[in-house]
Design an enzyme around this catalytic site. Structure first.
Site, PDB file in Angstrom:
ATOM      1  N   VAL A  59      30.386  15.113  77.081  1.00  0.00           N
ATOM      2  CA  VAL A  59      30.984  14.284  77.694  1.00  0.00           C
ATOM      3  C   VAL A  59      32.160  14.589  78.504  1.00  0.00           C
ATOM      4  CG1 VAL A  59      32.535  12.130  77.061  1.00  0.00           C
ATOM      5  CG2 VAL A  59      30.887  12.826  75.391  1.00  0.00           C
ATOM      6  N   GLY A  60      32.030  14.272  79.762  1.00  0.00           N
ATOM      7  CA  GLY A  60      33.093  14.631  80.595  1.00  0.00           C
ATOM      8  C   GLY A  60      33.806  13.472  81.269  1.00  0.00           C
ATOM      9  N   ASN A 100      31.091  11.789  83.656  1.00  0.00           N
ATOM     10  CA  ASN A 100      29.684  11.654  83.183  1.00  0.00           C
ATOM     11  C   ASN A 100      29.434  12.157  81.776  1.00  0.00           C
ATOM     12  OD1 ASN A 100      28.869  12.378  86.346  1.00  0.00           O
ATOM     13  ND2 ASN A 100      28.225  10.348  85.696  1.00  0.00           N
ATOM     14  N   TYR A 159      43.870  32.057  74.448  1.00  0.00           N
ATOM     15  CA  TYR A 159      45.115  31.064  74.884  1.00  0.00           C
ATOM     16  C   TYR A 159      46.263  31.025  74.020  1.00  0.00           C
ATOM     17  CZ  TYR A 159      44.344  27.590  78.607  1.00  0.00           C
ATOM     18  OH  TYR A 159      44.107  26.976  79.781  1.00  0.00           O
ATOM     19  N   ASP A 165      34.284  21.671  76.794  1.00  0.00           N
ATOM     20  CA  ASP A 165      33.279  22.261  77.666  1.00  0.00           C
ATOM     21  C   ASP A 165      33.508  23.630  77.882  1.00  0.00           C
ATOM     22  OD1 ASP A 165      35.767  21.584  78.831  1.00  0.00           O
ATOM     23  OD2 ASP A 165      34.811  20.698  80.822  1.00  0.00           O
ATOM     24  N   ARG A 166      34.705  23.964  78.279  1.00  0.00           N
ATOM     25  CA  ARG A 166      35.022  25.456  78.406  1.00  0.00           C
ATOM     26  C   ARG A 166      34.566  26.349  77.428  1.00  0.00           C
ATOM     27  NH1 ARG A 166      41.268  25.646  80.689  1.00  0.00           N
ATOM     28  NH2 ARG A 166      40.645  27.391  81.792  1.00  0.00           N
ATOM     29  N   ASP A 220      32.976  25.991  86.423  1.00  0.00           N
ATOM     30  CA  ASP A 220      32.371  24.720  86.381  1.00  0.00           C
ATOM     31  C   ASP A 220      32.911  23.575  87.218  1.00  0.00           C
ATOM     32  OD1 ASP A 220      31.249  22.529  85.185  1.00  0.00           O
ATOM     33  OD2 ASP A 220      31.814  22.864  83.177  1.00  0.00           O
ATOM     34  N   THR A 257      34.673  17.305  87.147  1.00  0.00           N
ATOM     35  CA  THR A 257      35.734  16.394  87.695  1.00  0.00           C
ATOM     36  C   THR A 257      36.930  17.397  87.876  1.00  0.00           C
ATOM     37  OG1 THR A 257      35.175  14.464  86.137  1.00  0.00           O
ATOM     38  CG2 THR A 257      37.054  14.239  86.880  1.00  0.00           C
TER      39      THR A 257
END
Length: 261
Positions: free
Chosen positions: A7-8, A11, A100, A109-110, A129, A132
């Protein structure tokens, strides 16, 4: 079969795996106001169109950077597939060590992309990537996620220029042959596309220098909708993997499938 969903902000990318083979993939618009029934019926129609039986789905995994959509999407999966999906987040096994300052800040997603590169290519890597947002992530050979850079995506930059500059038209994102252009449309296209190519090459160059301080010589892997366009002129991308995120989701599912019901 395994259903994977990424899920971005723009899209939702869906894929169906039969064992290790991706047998179908689709793309839906991300719409936070859609109900569970609307998402469920859309996904079922995609299965029917490809002559796939939803009863053959034995597991579902979701990664998302859009929290508002998750209630409807998760309930759609539970209602229509009778499966509780695995959601990529805290507590999920990935095989990646996130360095991090606050690991919870790293987008799902990363993480998924890093898992895919670590498991498939088994090399230190810079992962780009083109979504968006355009993200650059640094990954060591041992699977340490070092961090990275986040930039406005190519389409965001194009839309902002159109919205904020009254006399500039909205243009298609294609690469002109030259950067000295003789009309407004080509000038905008050249500025956006070649500007992003320069951005990619510069950031990758800086990231490589920082990683080489630790003895890491990274492979540069790109994914996302505009990866092919940028790669045509970029000097720094080694390979493009258009379904990198779907591959990563499949790998994470295998590491966590005992959590699904």
């Amino acid at each position: 079969m395994i259903l994977v969903l990424d899920v971005g902000n723009t899209n939702i990318v869906l894929g169906v795996y039969k064992e290790d083979k991706l047998i179908a993939d689709w793309r839906l618009s991300t719409a936070s106001k859609m109900t569970a029934d609307e998402y469920g019926t859309q996904i079922i129609q995609l299965f029917l169109h490809n002559k796939l039986d939803i009863s053959d789905v034995e597991g579902v995994i979701i990664s998302s950077v859009v929290p508002d959509i998750m209630y409807s999407l998760e309930h759609a999966i539970i209602k229509y597939f009778e499966i509780y999906p695995i959601v990529v987040g805290p507590g999920i096994k990935t095989g990646i060590n996130i360095k991090y300052d606050n690991p919870k800040e790293v987008g799902a997603d990363r993480i998924v992309n890093a898992v895919a590169v670590h498991e498939i290519y088994k090399k230190p890597a810079i992962i780009i990537d083109f979504g968006t947002a355009t993200t650059f992530c640094a990954l060591t050979e041992n699977g340490d996620y070092l961090g990275g850079t986040i930039c406005p995506g190519v389409q965001i930059a194009s839309d902002a220029l159109f919205e904020r500059a009254a006399k500039l038209p909205k243009v298609e994102l294609i690469k002109p042959k030259r950067v000295i252009c003789k009309n407004t449309i080509s000038s905008i296209q050249a500025g956006i596309v070649y500007g992003y190519i320069g951005q990619v090459d510069y950031i990758v160059c800086r990231m490589k220098k920082e990683m080489m301080e630790f003895g890491e010589n990274p492979l540069v892997v790109a994914t996302g909708g505009l990866a092919k366009l940028i790669n045509e002129e970029s000097r720094s991308i080694d390979l493009i993997d258009p379904i990198l995120t779907l591959k990563g989701l499949r790998i994470i599912y295998d590491k966590n499938k005992e959590q699904g019901i």
